[in-house]
Design a protein around this motif. Structure first.
Motif, PDB file in Angstrom:
ATOM      1  N   LYS A   1     -25.774 -56.860 -40.932  1.00 23.35           N
ATOM      2  CA  LYS A   1     -25.688 -57.507 -42.245  1.00 23.35           C
ATOM      3  C   LYS A   1     -27.034 -57.697 -42.927  1.00 23.35           C
TER       4      LYS A   1
ATOM      5  N   GLU B   1     -26.640 -56.821 -46.408  1.00 20.27           N
ATOM      6  CA  GLU B   1     -25.968 -57.828 -47.234  1.00 20.27           C
ATOM      7  C   GLU B   1     -26.984 -58.829 -47.772  1.00 20.27           C
TER       8      GLU B   1
ATOM      9  N   PHE C   1     -26.668 -68.202 -52.499  1.00 22.13           N
ATOM     10  CA  PHE C   1     -25.830 -68.207 -51.308  1.00 22.13           C
ATOM     11  C   PHE C   1     -24.504 -68.830 -51.679  1.00 22.13           C
ATOM     12  N   ARG C   2     -23.462 -68.424 -50.989  1.00 25.88           N
ATOM     13  CA  ARG C   2     -22.146 -68.932 -51.336  1.00 25.88           C
ATOM     14  C   ARG C   2     -21.485 -69.471 -50.083  1.00 25.88           C
TER      15      ARG C   2
ATOM     16  N   THR D   1     -18.812 -69.802 -47.336  1.00 25.02           N
ATOM     17  CA  THR D   1     -17.762 -68.953 -46.784  1.00 25.02           C
ATOM     18  C   THR D   1     -17.035 -69.777 -45.729  1.00 25.02           C
ATOM     19  N   SER D   2     -15.968 -69.229 -45.198  1.00 28.53           N
ATOM     20  CA  SER D   2     -15.302 -69.950 -44.113  1.00 28.53           C
ATOM     21  C   SER D   2     -14.889 -68.971 -43.028  1.00 28.53           C
ATOM     22  N   PHE D   3     -14.736 -69.495 -41.839  1.00 25.63           N
ATOM     23  CA  PHE D   3     -14.384 -68.668 -40.689  1.00 25.63           C
ATOM     24  C   PHE D   3     -13.012 -68.049 -40.890  1.00 25.63           C
TER      25      PHE D   3
ATOM     26  N   ASN E   1     -11.583 -65.520 -38.546  1.00 26.98           N
ATOM     27  CA  ASN E   1     -11.181 -64.752 -37.366  1.00 26.98           C
ATOM     28  C   ASN E   1     -11.810 -63.367 -37.330  1.00 26.98           C
ATOM     29  N   THR E   2     -12.992 -63.247 -37.883  1.00 28.01           N
ATOM     30  CA  THR E   2     -13.668 -61.954 -37.923  1.00 28.01           C
ATOM     31  C   THR E   2     -15.168 -62.174 -38.051  1.00 28.01           C
ATOM     32  N   TYR E   3     -15.929 -61.110 -37.763  1.00 28.47           N
ATOM     33  CA  TYR E   3     -17.368 -61.165 -37.993  1.00 28.47           C
ATOM     34  C   TYR E   3     -17.692 -60.857 -39.455  1.00 28.47           C
TER      35      TYR E   3
ATOM     36  N   THR F   1     -18.270 -61.102 -43.254  1.00 30.42           N
ATOM     37  CA  THR F   1     -18.731 -62.271 -44.006  1.00 30.42           C
ATOM     38  C   THR F   1     -17.660 -62.842 -44.914  1.00 30.42           C
ATOM     39  N   MET F   2     -16.931 -61.974 -45.604  1.00 33.96           N
ATOM     40  CA  MET F   2     -15.884 -62.426 -46.506  1.00 33.96           C
ATOM     41  C   MET F   2     -14.873 -61.303 -46.643  1.00 33.96           C
TER      42      MET F   2
ATOM     43  N   TYR G   1     -21.745 -60.386 -54.788  1.00 33.30           N
ATOM     44  CA  TYR G   1     -21.915 -59.983 -53.382  1.00 33.30           C
ATOM     45  C   TYR G   1     -21.440 -58.552 -53.288  1.00 33.30           C
TER      46      TYR G   1
ATOM     47  N   PHE H   1     -15.597 -54.995 -40.818  1.00 33.01           N
ATOM     48  CA  PHE H   1     -15.435 -54.914 -39.364  1.00 33.01           C
ATOM     49  C   PHE H   1     -13.973 -54.641 -39.047  1.00 33.01           C
TER      50      PHE H   1
END
Lengths: 845, 221, 301
Positions: free
Chosen positions: C42, C45, C56-57, C59-61, C63-65, C67-68, C75, C81
């Protein structure tokens, strides 16, 4: 690293195990990619998870964490069974032909000879070479041997024999080669499958691929082994790395471009920290630290200065024979004119280290109330763990804590750890001093990278506000303490009062002055007998060849001698010439020792001094000049002709690489043996009665519990880092937080199905010590494994979060630390805790 | 409803109120919003008419107002419909008129059946515009918020644009005829839609049945 | 851009001639993304966001690597992935740098009605000029890669510029500069294609990736961002890279024949009524009073 980052591009084969360089060393990893792209090099990745590195590999094997020695044993076994060795290298450059003392016993039952069950230690006297020079297969065992075997109490410690017995045919039943063969014959693919969980055909496939560079007796190709803390952070960490070194010695890969055993250091300057004695048991330059038994300087020097120990017909450079020069120059650097020949160069000023002051044990002592204060510079001790909860409790009992940081962190705010109530907070009496440190971009100085390169960097911006450079903070503390000693005296003020402190600005020493001081200078005119060059008094020394044991030279670290000479700062050089194309870059920065890029590079040539592979010629013997010459700086006695049969491993008194490590220089035993991690889901099928490393250090405080499968801890857990984050820092940086916003636990899809956990749900991971809460990442990158016929799951936790940071302060996390789970079980050599494998329970939070 | 129209006996004697003020306001609101949407829409449709966009305030402004005014057009249409729906109901007799529409085109109106307030052509124009307005509304909303269309339905977007354009083109065709008829072909129509009155003669000629109803059998002086 | 190297060869929504039409430079620029050596770090990115000065913005988890879920208006560069199990049981963790492909035949430019909102330079870069953008999002409709993204606040559409500002000054794009493994390359299209083909050949001959190939889709006239894929027979597994992307046929229909058809029919409409007026003239509008009375009587009133 024996080699260097750029040198990886020269390899034909990579075994990446115990490390995830694509994740943790993405910039250096470019050289692995170069090797793939330009040489069609193959990459084998072995890891508990399918990692970012695995994503670009040619072969991936999922291993049960902590079973690396078993797999390396299988590789060694395969190499020997299929004759994939470099025979010439093995016989002449390693101790394979050396004969071991009668009475030495291999650990079929999990224990080597000499085990004292009561004292929990080994008598290592049988772990030694036989004396006697060239030996025939049917020669009777040497009469001395048995006598040595029973070392009487009070006798001088056993030492290596001067004239080592050896059998170059490798047929002697007690020669290292035969013992090795016998030892690893137990590591069959079938057995190792049961231990590691890797199907045996996969084991054979990987072993065949890795050793294919020696197929049909070819010696041209080279393989490298790349590892990181996935190996070191185990109770048998050092032995795992030994296994890799042995495999590389068998294949003849050490010393060669594109070969070697390559440790990837986890921080930008961790190599420099080690070189400069960031560990309790060494002085700068890996000189052994004095112990109470070193009653005077002479005793100390005798202990740390080895004598050559090799077959009589061979030669050994035995570079550590120069230890007195290094030690005296170091003391002169420490104490200046107060160190004189008459007072043993103030040797008595040096503290004598009476016990183990390793990381986990320091915390253990603080937990026990014995250590009253802590200075924490450039690290977050609570978060680092292991067993972070214990570290938090330890700090509660300390009198004071000094933290120098750029962010408030888990250590400087340990009282905010989850579970501490406001009432309890009021009862914590630890005084915390927070010092405003400067960030890395605000400091100049050097970084020493994994390749041993010293590279100078310049400050990008000045420290903001009241922040100060580390050296200013340390200098002010030191000068204050010295004043107090001056005024009030004390038990032993001399080392403080006489410490050399001759900086232009004593309150803020410039790092160029410090770097020059570390390099060292001549106090009188000194002449190098080999080259007849003279360095005048007051001049910077060009190399450690000029160091003297009479007090006429100084050097703060002999390894760094040559980094800042009269010609200027070698460490600031930016030359990009690379005439050999091997990525040596002799004029870029400076690499210890003496700007040598590949260690033991004499071994890159055959016994006649010709490179094994002419296309990768590093150094060679120039017969007409009677000299070793080359593209790299020869790591050898420059004028020792091949016919002298001097060993290329000049730092060993044997002169050769150690397949067998004598005399407990590695505490666990002469050969690596598979021991289970301390929290293991399986029994040790090799020797169930001795499952764990008998000499590993297990702390015994009430907080140091070990969990078992019987108690329901039946999921294997490992910890690691993410490329998007840097340790416990970047959780304060919005950009990094954007890339990886929240803590998570990687869970195999099958386990998630069993527990009805879906991706993104909060889960609780519990070990015998504490718990951790994060969101579930359900993935197919970790597969269930069959261990002893039992389905065994591994999960993984990236460590980067805690209770101070952007996500933490916004209330998006449970504020737990990954290392609240990890146990304080410690490797007996490097004293590294076992962060990489322990048992947990998993449930929905 | 339309039959509310009465003979006016005020200063303009002999005039019949063709459209009430409310009807006229509704018509011109509809016309105004339509013309704006059409002009900007044409600008978006082809670069050769992009100047239309420039004269109404430039691209971003035009793009901002086009859907809003388009929505206004739909609302005024609803208002118009509310007033005219009974007069615009298609009746079986309309079919006869339409079958003979060529006489209308060739100005041989005496060969055509007598028509009520609106002739079948007007009715058809009206319903055409109304249905197109519905289509423009539905497709327009999709085009207004294309991000709400999922990736797998992405192919719908150009289709929607085409349907929107086609509907708009149909209305433009109708409009050309409508304006031609109103301004050029049927004198007095502009007056009817501006002042609201037509002469008795106009009514007899163009909407005889309606004339009969509104005149209600009375002779007008 | 004065003094730089950029010359415009195509302009969206433009009626007149384009000065640089049909020109091409000595070389077209091209970005090569070798997915077989991408480690998904990244860095690109971050470099993209930082060079273009976006904030910067949160983001939230998920279930993946990754970013969004998707690229955003601010962006433009996202590593996708994908955990992929192949039919033969082998497992892949695929990472693909997703960004504007800079098509030779750009659907966005084709669809765009705003004069000058999208331009194509003679070196192949397709660039949005926000000052001319009207926010209609037709480019979203025209793009087969789902790249242009709308900013609700400014009502403008944004996407990767291939760092036209940097390229104009003789520098490589920021993402290329930041790539640690060298999986990103930048140069002329010919050179990049040659490099990509050589790499694909190497993969086919020396690794298990027998289907390795280059992604330079013909349907959009080739692209100025090309990929080396381990498996070019199945680009969809790389986060939905379309197998045969093309400017949607409906967009071609709409921007081609339909546009002319529409224009012509309007012209014929106006001409038709004009001819009608000349031929038939206006209808009778008035009657004499006597006739009206007669009429009234006839009607029995």
């Amino acid at each position: 690293m024996t080699n260097g980052w750029i040198d990886i591009k020269n390899t034909d084969m990579m075994l990446i195990m115990g490390g995830n360089p694509a994740e943790n060393h993405p910039c250096g990893f470019k050289w692995a990619i170069e090797a793939k792209r330009n040489r069609n090099a193959k990459m084998i990745v072995i890891d508990p998870r399918f990692t970012r590195t695995a994503a670009v590999s040619d072969l991936f094997l999922q291993i049960r964490t902590g079973t690396d020695i078993a797999l390396l044993g299988a590789f060694i076994n395969y190499t020997l069974q299929n004759n994939r060795v470099n025979h010439e290298y093995l016989v002449n450059y390693t101790n394979a032909s050396f004969i071991i003392k009668e009475g030495f016993k291999l650990p079929e039952d999990g224990l080597y000879s000499g085990w004292d069950a009561d004292k929990h230690t080994y008598d290592k006297s049988t772990w030694n070479y036989e004396s006697g020079g060239l030996t025939k297969v049917d020669a009777p065992s040497h009469p001395e041997a048995t006598a040595h075997g029973i070392a009487a109490a009070g006798a001088p410690p056993p030492s290596l024999p001067e004239n080592v017995a050896y059998d170059p045919t490798l047929q002697h039943p007690r020669c290292v080669y035969q013992l090795l063969k016998q030892h690893y014959s137990r590591y069959t693919p079938e057995t190792v499958e049961k231990i590691t969980g890797i199907p045996k055909d996969q084991i054979i496939k990987a072993a065949d691929m890795f050793t294919s560079i020696r197929k049909d007796g070819s010696t041209k190709q080279v393989a490298t082994i790349i590892y990181a803390v996935g190996w070191t952070q185990h109770s048998s960490g050092t032995q795992t790395i030994r296994g890799a070194a042995m495999l590389q010695l068998l294949l003849g890969n050490v010393g060669r471009a594109g070969g070697g055993v390559n440790a990837l250091r986890g921080h930008s300057n961790i190599q420099g920290a080690t070189d400069m004695a960031g560990i309790f048991d060494i002085l700068p330059g890996y000189l052994k630290v004095p112990v109470p038994k070193d009653v005077d300087f002479k005793t100390y020097l005798t202990r740390i200065t080895p004598k050559p120990a090799k077959p009589g017909e061979w030669q050994s450079f035995n570079y550590w024979s120069n230890s007195p020069r290094f030690a005296v120059s170091l003391l002169k650097s420490f104490y200046g004119s107060a160190a004189t020949k008459e007072n043993d160069f103030a040797f008595h000023y040096l503290p004598k280290v009476d016990k183990n002051y390793s990381w986990a044990e320091l915390w253990d002592r603080m937990y026990a109330g014995k250590v009253q204060g802590l200075f924490a510079f450039g690290m977050n001790g609570v978060a680092i763990g292991p067993n972070s909860q214990k570290n938090i409790d330890a700090l509660k009992r300390a009198d004071f804590l000094v933290v120098c940081e750029i962010y408030p962190d888990e250590t400087s705010e340990f009282w905010r750890a989850p579970g501490i109530t406001p009432e309890e907070m009021k009862k914590i009496n630890t005084t915390v001093y927070r010092l405003p440190g400067a960030g890395f971009a605000e400091k100049d100085g050097t970084f020493v990278n994994s390749a041993r390169w010293l590279q100078w960097k310049y400050a990008a911006v000045p420290p903001p506000g009241e922040a100060k450079l580390d050296q200013e903070i340390l200098a002010r503390i030191f000068l204050k303490i010295r004043d107090l000693y001056k005024k009030e005296g004390g038990k032993f003020p001399d080392p403080i009062l006489n410490a050399s402190w001759s900086y232009t600005n004593p309150y803020n020493p410039s790092l160029t002055e410090v770097a020059k001081e570390i390099n060292g200078k001549a106090l009188e005119d000194v002449t190098d007998p080999a080259t007849q060059t003279t360095i005048k008094a007051g001049q910077q020394l060009p190399s450690f060849a000029f160091l003297r044991d009479d007090g006429s030279t100084t050097s703060g670290n002999w390894l760094y001698c040559g980094s800042w000479t009269e010609a200027g700062a070698m460490i600031q050089r930016r030359g990009t010439e690379d005439p050999s194309g091997l990525g040596i870059y002799q004029n870029w920065g400076w690499s210890w020792p003496v700007n040598r890029r590949v260690l033991y590079n004499r071994a890159s040539c055959d016994t006649n001094g010709k490179p094994w592979d002419a296309s990768r010629a590093q150094v060679w013997w120039n017969e007409s000049a009677k000299k070793w010459v080359g593209n790299d700086v020869p790591d050898f006695k420059p004028d020792s002709a091949p016919s002298d049969h001097m060993g290329p491993f000049i730092m060993n008194p044997e002169g050769v690489g150690r397949i067998f490590v004598p005399l407990g220089m590695v505490a666990d035993g002469p050969f690596p043996e598979h021991y289970e991690v301390f929290e293991s889901p399986a029994q040790n099928i090799l020797h169930p009665q001795q499952p764990n490393n008998p000499v590993a250090i297990r702390l015994k405080s009430a907080a140091d519990k070990i969990g078992t499968t019987a108690e329901g801890y039946n999921i294997v857990c490992t910890t690691y880092r993410l490329t998007e984050m840097y340790h416990y820092w970047t959780k304060n940086n919005p950009m990094n937080v954007q890339l990886q916003p929240e803590p998570f636990v990687e869970i195999p899809a099958e386990l998630a199905d069993e527990l009805k956990i879906s991706g993104g749900e909060k889960v609780k991971v519990t070990s015998a010590r504490s718990y951790y809460i994060a969101k579930a990442m359900v993935t197919r990158r970790i597969r269930p494994m069959m261990i002893e016929g039992k389905k065994t799951y591994q999960i993984g936790i990236p460590i980067h979060w805690g209770y101070r940071g952007i996500a933490e302060d916004e209330g998006r996390t449970a504020k737990t630390l990954a290392n609240q789970l990890s146990p304080a079980v410690i490797d007996p050599n490097a004293f590294t805790p076992e962060f990489k494998g322990f048992l947990v329970k998993l449930e929905k939070a | 409803m339309g039959t509310r129209a009465v003979l006016h006996r005020g200063p303009k004697t002999d005039q019949i109120e063709r459209y009430t003020p409310a009807e006229r306001i509704a018509h011109w609101l509809t016309a105004g919003t339509y013309v704006y949407a059409m002009a900007t829409g044409l600008g978006f449709f082809t670069p050769y008419m992009y100047w239309l966009v420039e004269i109404v305030g430039g691209g971003p402004t035009a793009r901002f107002w086009h859907p809003i005014i388009g929505l206004g057009y739909v609302f005024t249409n609803v208002y118009l419909h509310h007033q005219w729906k009974s007069d615009l109901k298609l009746i079986p007799e309309d079919r006869v008129w339409l079958d003979k529409v060529k006489y209308y085109i060739t100005n041989e109106d005496d060969l055509l059946p007598e028509q009520d307030r609106f002739d079948a052509g007007q009715k058809l124009f009206y319903w055409g515009m109304l249905y197109c307005a519905v289509i423009l509304l539905v497709t327009g909303v999709v085009m207004w918020f294309p991000e709400s269309i999922g990736r797998s339905w992405h192919w719908v977007l150009p289709l929607v644009v085409i349907i929107h354009s086609a509907a708009a083109l149909i209305t433009i065709g109708g409009l050309i005829i409508h304006v031609y008829m109103g301004v050029f072909m049927v004198p007095g129509s502009v007056k009817a839609m501006t002042i609201g009155y037509v002469s008795r003669g106009w009514a007899i000629l163009h909407a005889p049945l309606w004339y009969k109803k509104v005149a209600n059998g009375r002779t007008v002086k | 851009m004065a003094g730089g190297t950029l010359q415009i060869k195509a302009i969206s929504g433009h009626a007149g001639p384009v000065a640089g039409a049909n020109t091409s430079r000595d070389y077209d620029v091209c970005k090569l993304v070798d997915t077989t050596t991408c480690i998904g770090c990244k860095a690109c990115e971050v470099a993209c966001v930082e060079w273009n000065g976006y904030p910067f913005r949160p983001t939230s988890f998920d279930n993946t690597y990754q970013t969004m879920p998707n690229t955003e208006w601010n962006y433009w560069n996202l590593i996708r992935f994908d955990e992929h199990e192949n039919a033969d049981g082998t497992f892949q963790w695929l990472m693909r740098k997703d960004q504007c492909m800079h098509c030779e035949d750009p659907g966005c430019l084709k669809a765009c009605p705003a004069d000058g909102a999208i331009v194509q330079y003679s070196n192949g870069i397709v660039d949005f000029q926000q000052e001319h953008c009207i926010g209609c999002q037709y480019c979203v409709t025209g793009c087969p890669f789902d790249i242009p993204k709308f900013n609700q606040e400014t009502k403008k559409v944004f996407k990767c510029t291939l760092c036209s500002d940097r390229v104009n000054a003789g520098l490589e794009p920021a993402c290329i500069k930041s790539c640690p493994t060298g999986c990103l390359h930048f140069g002329s299209k010919d050179d990049m294609l040659a490099l990509a083909q050589a790499r694909a050949t190497q993969l086919r001959e020396h690794t298990s990736h027998r289907n390795a190939g280059v992604y330079d889709p013909e349907g959009v006239g080739g692209t100025h961002v090309i990929y080396v894929l381990h498996d070019s027979s199945n680009p969809e597994k790389y986060g939905g890279l379309p197998k045969n992307p093309r400017v949607p046929i409906l967009v071609q229909l709409w921007k081609g024949p339909l546009k002319w058809l529409g224009g012509l029919s309007m012209m014929f409409g106006v001409m038709g009524v004009a001819i009608h007026y000349l031929r038939f003239g206006p209808k009778e509008a008035e009657m004499k009073d006597a006739d009206i009375q007669k009429e009234d009587r006839n009607r029995g009133n």
